[in-house]
Design a protein around this motif. Structure first.
Motif, mmCIF file in Angstrom:
data_model
loop_
_atom_site.group_PDB
_atom_site.id
_atom_site.type_symbol
_atom_site.label_atom_id
_atom_site.label_comp_id
_atom_site.label_asym_id
_atom_site.label_seq_id
_atom_site.Cartn_x
_atom_site.Cartn_y
_atom_site.Cartn_z
ATOM 1 N N GLN A 87 69.064 28.836 64.506
ATOM 2 C CA GLN A 87 70.478 29.090 64.242
ATOM 3 C C GLN A 87 71.223 29.477 65.517
ATOM 4 O O GLN A 87 72.402 29.184 65.676
ATOM 5 C CB GLN A 87 70.607 30.196 63.196
ATOM 6 C CG GLN A 87 72.038 30.387 62.687
ATOM 7 C CD GLN A 87 72.102 31.379 61.559
ATOM 8 O OE1 GLN A 87 71.113 32.021 61.221
ATOM 9 N NE2 GLN A 87 73.259 31.522 60.953
ATOM 10 N N ASN A 88 70.526 30.124 66.465
ATOM 11 C CA ASN A 88 71.168 30.563 67.712
ATOM 12 C C ASN A 88 70.873 29.606 68.878
ATOM 13 O O ASN A 88 70.914 30.004 70.039
ATOM 14 C CB ASN A 88 70.733 31.985 68.065
ATOM 15 C CG ASN A 88 69.235 32.093 68.297
ATOM 16 O OD1 ASN A 88 68.503 31.123 68.075
ATOM 17 N ND2 ASN A 88 68.766 33.250 68.737
ATOM 18 N N TYR A 89 70.535 28.360 68.551
ATOM 19 C CA TYR A 89 70.379 27.246 69.500
ATOM 20 C C TYR A 89 69.135 27.315 70.379
ATOM 21 O O TYR A 89 68.383 26.363 70.449
ATOM 22 C CB TYR A 89 71.617 27.077 70.388
ATOM 23 C CG TYR A 89 72.926 27.318 69.696
ATOM 24 C CD1 TYR A 89 73.234 26.639 68.512
ATOM 25 C CD2 TYR A 89 73.846 28.236 70.185
ATOM 26 C CE1 TYR A 89 74.440 26.861 67.855
ATOM 27 C CE2 TYR A 89 75.042 28.462 69.533
ATOM 28 C CZ TYR A 89 75.330 27.781 68.366
ATOM 29 O OH TYR A 89 76.504 28.010 67.718
ATOM 30 N N GLY A 106 80.173 26.086 70.768
ATOM 31 C CA GLY A 106 79.092 26.426 69.854
ATOM 32 C C GLY A 106 78.608 25.240 69.053
ATOM 33 O O GLY A 106 77.403 25.030 68.876
ATOM 34 N N GLY A 107 79.549 24.414 68.590
ATOM 35 C CA GLY A 107 79.175 23.228 67.826
ATOM 36 C C GLY A 107 78.407 22.226 68.663
ATOM 37 O O GLY A 107 77.458 21.598 68.192
ATOM 38 N N GLN A 108 78.807 22.079 69.928
ATOM 39 C CA GLN A 108 78.106 21.159 70.824
ATOM 40 C C GLN A 108 76.687 21.642 71.121
ATOM 41 O O GLN A 108 75.742 20.863 71.149
ATOM 42 C CB GLN A 108 78.905 20.998 72.115
ATOM 43 C CG GLN A 108 80.191 20.207 71.944
ATOM 44 C CD GLN A 108 81.093 20.272 73.157
ATOM 45 O OE1 GLN A 108 81.023 21.217 73.961
ATOM 46 N NE2 GLN A 108 81.964 19.285 73.304
ATOM 47 N N ARG A 109 76.529 22.943 71.320
ATOM 48 C CA ARG A 109 75.190 23.487 71.552
ATOM 49 C C ARG A 109 74.285 23.254 70.349
ATOM 50 O O ARG A 109 73.101 22.942 70.493
ATOM 51 C CB ARG A 109 75.278 24.995 71.833
ATOM 52 C CG ARG A 109 75.946 25.357 73.131
ATOM 53 C CD ARG A 109 76.005 26.869 73.291
ATOM 54 N NE ARG A 109 77.012 27.252 74.274
ATOM 55 C CZ ARG A 109 77.359 28.499 74.528
ATOM 56 N NH1 ARG A 109 76.791 29.499 73.874
ATOM 57 N NH2 ARG A 109 78.274 28.771 75.435
ATOM 58 N N GLN A 110 74.859 23.412 69.165
ATOM 59 C CA GLN A 110 74.055 23.211 67.961
ATOM 60 C C GLN A 110 73.610 21.753 67.845
ATOM 61 O O GLN A 110 72.484 21.463 67.434
ATOM 62 C CB GLN A 110 74.856 23.617 66.728
ATOM 63 C CG GLN A 110 73.987 23.837 65.498
ATOM 64 C CD GLN A 110 74.704 24.662 64.460
ATOM 65 O OE1 GLN A 110 75.903 24.536 64.284
ATOM 66 N NE2 GLN A 110 73.969 25.500 63.745
ATOM 67 N N ARG A 111 74.482 20.844 68.237
ATOM 68 C CA ARG A 111 74.121 19.424 68.204
ATOM 69 C C ARG A 111 73.007 19.112 69.202
ATOM 70 O O ARG A 111 72.129 18.292 68.935
ATOM 71 C CB ARG A 111 75.351 18.567 68.492
ATOM 72 C CG ARG A 111 76.255 18.382 67.275
ATOM 73 C CD ARG A 111 77.383 17.426 67.589
ATOM 74 N NE ARG A 111 78.483 18.095 68.253
ATOM 75 C CZ ARG A 111 79.407 17.488 68.996
ATOM 76 N NH1 ARG A 111 79.328 16.189 69.222
ATOM 77 N NH2 ARG A 111 80.386 18.175 69.541
ATOM 78 N N VAL A 112 73.048 19.755 70.366
ATOM 79 C CA VAL A 112 71.980 19.554 71.357
ATOM 80 C C VAL A 112 70.650 20.060 70.807
ATOM 81 O O VAL A 112 69.612 19.404 70.941
ATOM 82 C CB VAL A 112 72.319 20.263 72.688
ATOM 83 C CG1 VAL A 112 71.154 20.141 73.667
ATOM 84 C CG2 VAL A 112 73.582 19.664 73.307
ATOM 85 N N ALA A 113 70.672 21.239 70.164
ATOM 86 C CA ALA A 113 69.450 21.794 69.575
ATOM 87 C C ALA A 113 68.904 20.877 68.486
ATOM 88 O O ALA A 113 67.682 20.679 68.370
ATOM 89 C CB ALA A 113 69.738 23.176 69.003
ATOM 90 N N VAL A 145 83.927 19.934 59.659
ATOM 91 C CA VAL A 145 83.609 19.295 58.377
ATOM 92 C C VAL A 145 83.205 17.834 58.547
ATOM 93 O O VAL A 145 82.196 17.383 58.010
ATOM 94 C CB VAL A 145 84.812 19.403 57.410
ATOM 95 C CG1 VAL A 145 84.537 18.619 56.129
ATOM 96 C CG2 VAL A 145 85.093 20.862 57.078
ATOM 97 N N GLN A 146 83.984 17.067 59.311
ATOM 98 C CA GLN A 146 83.690 15.644 59.464
ATOM 99 C C GLN A 146 82.368 15.421 60.175
ATOM 100 O O GLN A 146 81.565 14.571 59.771
ATOM 101 C CB GLN A 146 84.827 14.948 60.224
ATOM 102 C CG GLN A 146 86.091 14.762 59.390
ATOM 103 C CD GLN A 146 87.124 13.915 60.111
ATOM 104 O OE1 GLN A 146 87.198 13.929 61.338
ATOM 105 N NE2 GLN A 146 87.926 13.192 59.362
ATOM 106 N N LEU A 147 82.120 16.173 61.225
ATOM 107 C CA LEU A 147 80.881 16.023 61.978
ATOM 108 C C LEU A 147 79.682 16.481 61.148
ATOM 109 O O LEU A 147 78.591 15.923 61.235
ATOM 110 C CB LEU A 147 80.960 16.815 63.277
ATOM 111 C CG LEU A 147 79.902 16.489 64.339
ATOM 112 C CD1 LEU A 147 79.875 14.996 64.641
ATOM 113 C CD2 LEU A 147 80.180 17.283 65.608
#
Length: 306
Positions: A21-23, A75-82, A105-107
């Motif tokens: 959850q914290n990448y 934060g959203g970009q980091r989560q996508r990388v993880a 929402v869309q992503l």
């Protein structure tokens, strides 16, 4: 795991991919290096690494960010990388701890669809933790619903939605959630304060046999409620208090015996403050014990199958 006890197997040898959850990204590495690092450690061929990497960044829309460090990402970009880092591992098991919670929402919809597609291709086991019931219902083949550390229900999404084991499950799953009305059972009738609801004989028999008090809870999904001006044996009087327009449906808030319920109906016109007959069809209602808050039955009302 896969029928074998793995207590003594080092975690690095269990072939598990984890999305935290914290990448938990490496701060000194670029996006590309973060995603590729695990594959390099496992000595996967460069061609295969590039293939998996390109698929992951396409799926999670990371193209153009490959040279950035984690501190340069949202934060959203980091989560996508993880998430991409876990996807490329192609492990047998995926542990995902709210992996989409920081996405818009869309992503989130796109990433959710991509996760399901990857599962269909590679057939890994996903253990997916989420507080979002939509994610649970759309992604899961089986849902384990917990409250305060206790398992409430373990079943398919359809079973959890249509045949909840208790009031907590009924309230938690569904948007809007199931209507739960507290009532008093007396000789075949339910009383919602001064309002009387005539129970079907089959329900009366079950309540007489199993209920632990004279209090019962009636549950019904908003989409299963019928509003009509004509009186029906299984209808109760209600007063329209508020309306929400969802485009294809309307949410009608109604007072029934001093308890507010919501009905999802077709886009028809209703007047504030008007009286309406609210039909709770016997095959659509759920009845919960007044003390344990558990459902009386775990079977279909109509076919009586266990």
């Amino acid at each position: 795991m896969a029928g074998k006890k793995v207590n003594e197997v080092p975690s690095g040898q269990r072939n598990v991919a984890m999305v935290f959850q914290n990448y938990a990204l490496y701060p000194h590495m670029s996006v590309e290096d973060n995603i590729k690092y695990g594959m390099k450690v496992h000595k996967i061929s460069p061609a295969e690494i590039d293939k998996r990497y390109k698929k992951a960044i396409e799926l999670l829309k990371l193209d153009g960010l490959k040279n950035r460090k984690p501190k340069e990402l949202s934060g959203g970009q980091r989560q996508r990388v993880a998430l991409a880092r876990a996807i490329v591992k192609r492990a047998d098991y995926f542990l995902l701890d709210e992996p989409l919670s920081n996405l818009d929402v869309q992503l989130r919809v796109s990433a959710r669809k991509g996760l399901v597609e990857l599962h269909d291709i590679f057939q890994q086991t996903y253990v997916y933790v989420t507080h979002d019931q939509t994610e649970a219902m759309t992604i899961g083949n089986r849902i384990a619903l917990f409250n305060k550390g206790e398992l409430q229900m373990l079943s398919t999404p359809e079973e959890v939605y249509r045949r909840p084991k208790n009031v907590f499950t009924a309230n938690f799953v569904g948007s809007p959630p199931m209507n739960i009305i507290k009532g008093r059972y007396e000789h075949g009738d339910i009383w919602f304060n001064e309002i009387n609801y005539d129970l079907h004989d089959d329900w009366c028999k079950l309540i007489s046999e199993k209920n632990s008090s004279d209090v019962v809870y009636i549950g019904i999904r908003p989409e299963d409620i019928i509003l009509t001006k004509a009186k029906d044996r299984f209808s109760v009087k209600g007063t329209i208090k508020y309306m929400e327009n969802y485009g294809n449906k309307k949410g009608i808030y109604i007072d029934v015996g001093k308890t507010e319920i919501i009905a999802l109906v077709d886009n028809m016109e209703y007047e504030y403050g008007s009286q309406i007959n609210v039909i709770f069809s016997p095959e659509k209602i759920h009845v919960f014990d007044g003390q344990t808050l558990n459902s009386f039955i775990n079977r279909c009302w109509t076919c009586k199958c266990e």
